[in-house]
Motif scaffolding. Structure first.
Motif, PDB file in Angstrom:
ATOM      1  N   THR A 143      18.789 138.809  52.617  1.00  0.00           N
ATOM      2  CA  THR A 143      17.470 138.575  53.012  1.00  0.00           C
ATOM      3  C   THR A 143      17.446 137.478  53.875  1.00  0.00           C
ATOM      4  OG1 THR A 143      15.366 138.284  52.101  1.00  0.00           O
ATOM      5  CG2 THR A 143      17.202 137.442  50.763  1.00  0.00           C
ATOM      6  N   SER A 144      16.428 137.421  54.863  1.00  0.00           N
ATOM      7  CA  SER A 144      16.241 136.252  55.474  1.00  0.00           C
ATOM      8  C   SER A 144      14.948 135.756  55.514  1.00  0.00           C
ATOM      9  CB  SER A 144      16.708 136.467  57.063  1.00  0.00           C
ATOM     10  OG  SER A 144      16.459 135.471  57.712  1.00  0.00           O
ATOM     11  N   GLU A 170      26.428 137.625  60.797  1.00  0.00           N
ATOM     12  CA  GLU A 170      25.090 137.528  60.567  1.00  0.00           C
ATOM     13  C   GLU A 170      24.701 136.103  60.311  1.00  0.00           C
ATOM     14  OE1 GLU A 170      21.511 139.820  57.971  1.00  0.00           O
ATOM     15  OE2 GLU A 170      23.446 140.186  57.626  1.00  0.00           O
ATOM     16  N   ALA A 171      25.806 135.564  59.485  1.00  0.00           N
ATOM     17  CA  ALA A 171      25.481 134.156  59.415  1.00  0.00           C
ATOM     18  C   ALA A 171      25.775 133.165  60.388  1.00  0.00           C
ATOM     19  CB  ALA A 171      26.403 133.672  57.960  1.00  0.00           C
ATOM     20  N   ARG A 212      14.350 129.319  59.264  1.00  0.00           N
ATOM     21  CA  ARG A 212      14.691 130.674  58.167  1.00  0.00           C
ATOM     22  C   ARG A 212      16.085 130.246  57.526  1.00  0.00           C
ATOM     23  NH1 ARG A 212      11.475 134.713  59.273  1.00  0.00           N
ATOM     24  NH2 ARG A 212      12.716 135.945  58.111  1.00  0.00           N
ATOM     25  N   LEU A 260      19.168 132.437  55.173  1.00  0.00           N
ATOM     26  CA  LEU A 260      19.851 133.753  54.839  1.00  0.00           C
ATOM     27  C   LEU A 260      20.541 133.524  53.576  1.00  0.00           C
ATOM     28  CD1 LEU A 260      21.250 136.566  55.567  1.00  0.00           C
ATOM     29  CD2 LEU A 260      23.008 135.091  56.543  1.00  0.00           C
ATOM     30  N   LYS A 292      23.287 136.478  51.343  1.00  0.00           N
ATOM     31  CA  LYS A 292      23.884 137.582  51.731  1.00  0.00           C
ATOM     32  C   LYS A 292      25.137 138.006  50.738  1.00  0.00           C
ATOM     33  CE  LYS A 292      26.252 140.137  55.635  1.00  0.00           C
ATOM     34  NZ  LYS A 292      26.494 140.003  57.029  1.00  0.00           N
ATOM     35  N   LEU A 307      22.616 133.427  62.949  1.00  0.00           N
ATOM     36  CA  LEU A 307      21.404 132.600  62.620  1.00  0.00           C
ATOM     37  C   LEU A 307      21.759 131.139  62.655  1.00  0.00           C
ATOM     38  CD1 LEU A 307      18.585 132.377  61.319  1.00  0.00           C
ATOM     39  CD2 LEU A 307      19.652 132.320  59.050  1.00  0.00           C
TER      40      LEU A 307
END
Length: 454
Positions: free
Chosen positions: A371-372, A212-213, A386, A388, A390, A216
């Protein structure tokens, strides 16, 4: 203590790890230490890695400041980036830091030799001038070096070491690779006004980091102007009239002013005579050591990138300190490679400590708190950035197993979170910590509901 030897300790390599071990052994334990370095003192980190790279990161971040300042009411006029002016200051700073390293060694009583050194036997080092030095213990701390791929005309491309010595910035560059070095320099050069294209053969950049990181970061890089091509590699390089011609697996044929290979680093252990004396090398050339950084030859030790364990400057320094404690302090100290926080200086930065969601879910059931959002500063300036925040949490113990941050100054943030994760704190202990408002990082202690289980 030297007895029949010229030195109690001889260190080969004047980088961060070798210098720390040498000066602590000499300065705090009073042993006789020699050190050989055939390049510049400070090693990869100070001379051609962390330090000059971070200064280039700072330089590249100013590009967007005039527009952002205007959103806050300031009339700031942007100008062109002067590479020669910056490079002059950069080289002066590196010269200063090298002087600091030399002075630290001299002040601790370490005898230095500005020569290449190889290992002749278990207690003998051969210097490039033909002389030999004997030592009760030998420490190899020669680091690593960037490699070019085995392909025709690979010499047309540069590697990360070369970036700091360019006479002028190219108008366009192709960066090949998807690791942190490739991504960091893609962001840096893009910020400095270079037209950056990046090819990576994998499905997503920053392999090994939290999916996920890194997703982004990839999205942000493309959004900021890096022409990122995933699943793409080069087939052929050739010198053309208008630059370096590149054929790639995506069918493109393009010309670039520069091509940079950021496709990996190898340990600097070759042609040192190590295998001849019984030191075992791995497939990449890494020196095989035990938990105390000792090789199969009891008098020879190795630390840092040449061992290819965790290739980070603070780790090499800690390995050097553990070596000194073990050998000269009488306190056998194994190296702790668990839960090491690190940062990737892309734009935005990524900070990480502990397990990724993917790694953790393979070991046990976990809950993911993430949350982002658009941070206040850039949201006000109507920028799309944005961030992030986590946390990866064990369902069974409630321990925070990993934390991943993508945000401006994520490196600064993850240093502090690393303490909490290293201490084994639980999600409830994070929750019990009062938030600092308004900050981005307050989200780390205010996420009450998990977004998913894995």
């Amino acid at each position: 203590m030297a007895d029949a030897f010229d030195f109690d300790l001889f260190v080969i390599g004047g980088g961060s790890g070798g210098v720390r071990a040498a000066r602590v052994a000499a300065g705090e334990y009073g042993v006789k230490v020699g050190l050989a370095e055939d390049d510049r003192y400070g090693g990869t980190c100070v001379i051609r890695g962390c330090v000059p790279k971070k200064l280039m990161v700072f330089a590249s971040e100013y590009a967007g400041m005039p527009a952002e300042a205007a959103s806050y009411g300031w009339d700031v006029q942007g100008g062109a980036f002067d590479w020669n002016r910056f490079r002059g200051k950069l080289q002066a700073e590196l010269d200063r830091l090298e002087g600091v390293y030399r002075n630290l060694l001299a002040g601790s009583g370490v005898e230095t030799f500005d020569l290449r050194a190889t290992v002749k036997d278990a207690h003998t080092v051969a210097l490039a001038d033909g002389t030999t030095k004997t030592a009760k213990h030998i420490l190899i701390a020669t680091g690593g070096y960037p490699v070019r791929p085995d392909m025709q005309n690979a010499e047309l491309g540069i590697v990360s070491d070369d970036i700091f010595h360019l006479e002028e910035l190219p108008k366009s560059i192709l960066i090949i690779g998807g690791g942190y070095i490739a991504c960091e320099f893609a962001c840096i050069l893009n910020g400095l006004g270079v037209e950056v294209t990046q090819y990576y053969r994998g499905a997503q950049i920053l392999r090994g980091f939290d999916d996920e990181a890194r997703g982004l970061v990839s999205e942000s890089m493309s959004q900021s102007g890096v022409d990122l091509h995933l699943g793409t590699n080069i087939i052929e390089l050739s010198q053309g009239e208008n630059g370096i011609n590149v054929k790639s697996t995506n069918g493109n044929e393009r010309s670039f002013d520069q091509v940079m290979f950021a496709t990996g680093r190898d340990p600097a252990s070759r042609n040192m005579g190590l295998e001849d004396v019984g030191v075992r090398l791995g497939r990449k050339g890494q020196i095989e050591v035990n938990e105390y950084s000792q090789t199969e030859v009891p008098s020879i030790y190795a630390i840092g990138d040449v061992t290819d364990r965790v290739n980070l400057t603070p780790v090499a320094i800690r390995e050097g300190m553990a070596f000194v404690e073990t050998v000269f302090g009488g306190r056998p100290t194994p190296v702790d490679h668990d839960l090491i926080a690190s940062a990737v200086f892309t734009q935005p930065e990524m900070g990480t400590v502990g397990l990724s969601e993917e790694e953790a879910s393979e070991k046990e059931e976990v809950e993911i708190y993430a949350t982002s959002f658009k941070p206040m500063q850039t949201s006000f300036a109507e920028k799309p950035d944005r961030v992030l925040m986590k946390l990866v949490v064990s369902k069974a113990t409630r321990k925070v197993l990993g934390c991943h941050i993508v945000a401006p100054n994520a490196g600064e943030l993850i240093q502090m979170v690393g303490i909490a994760v290293k201490a084994g704190l639980t999600k409830e202990q994070f929750d019990a910590t009062c938030a600092v408002h308004p900050t981005m990082s307050e989200e780390l202690v205010t996420m009450r509901k998990s977004v998913r289980s894995a």
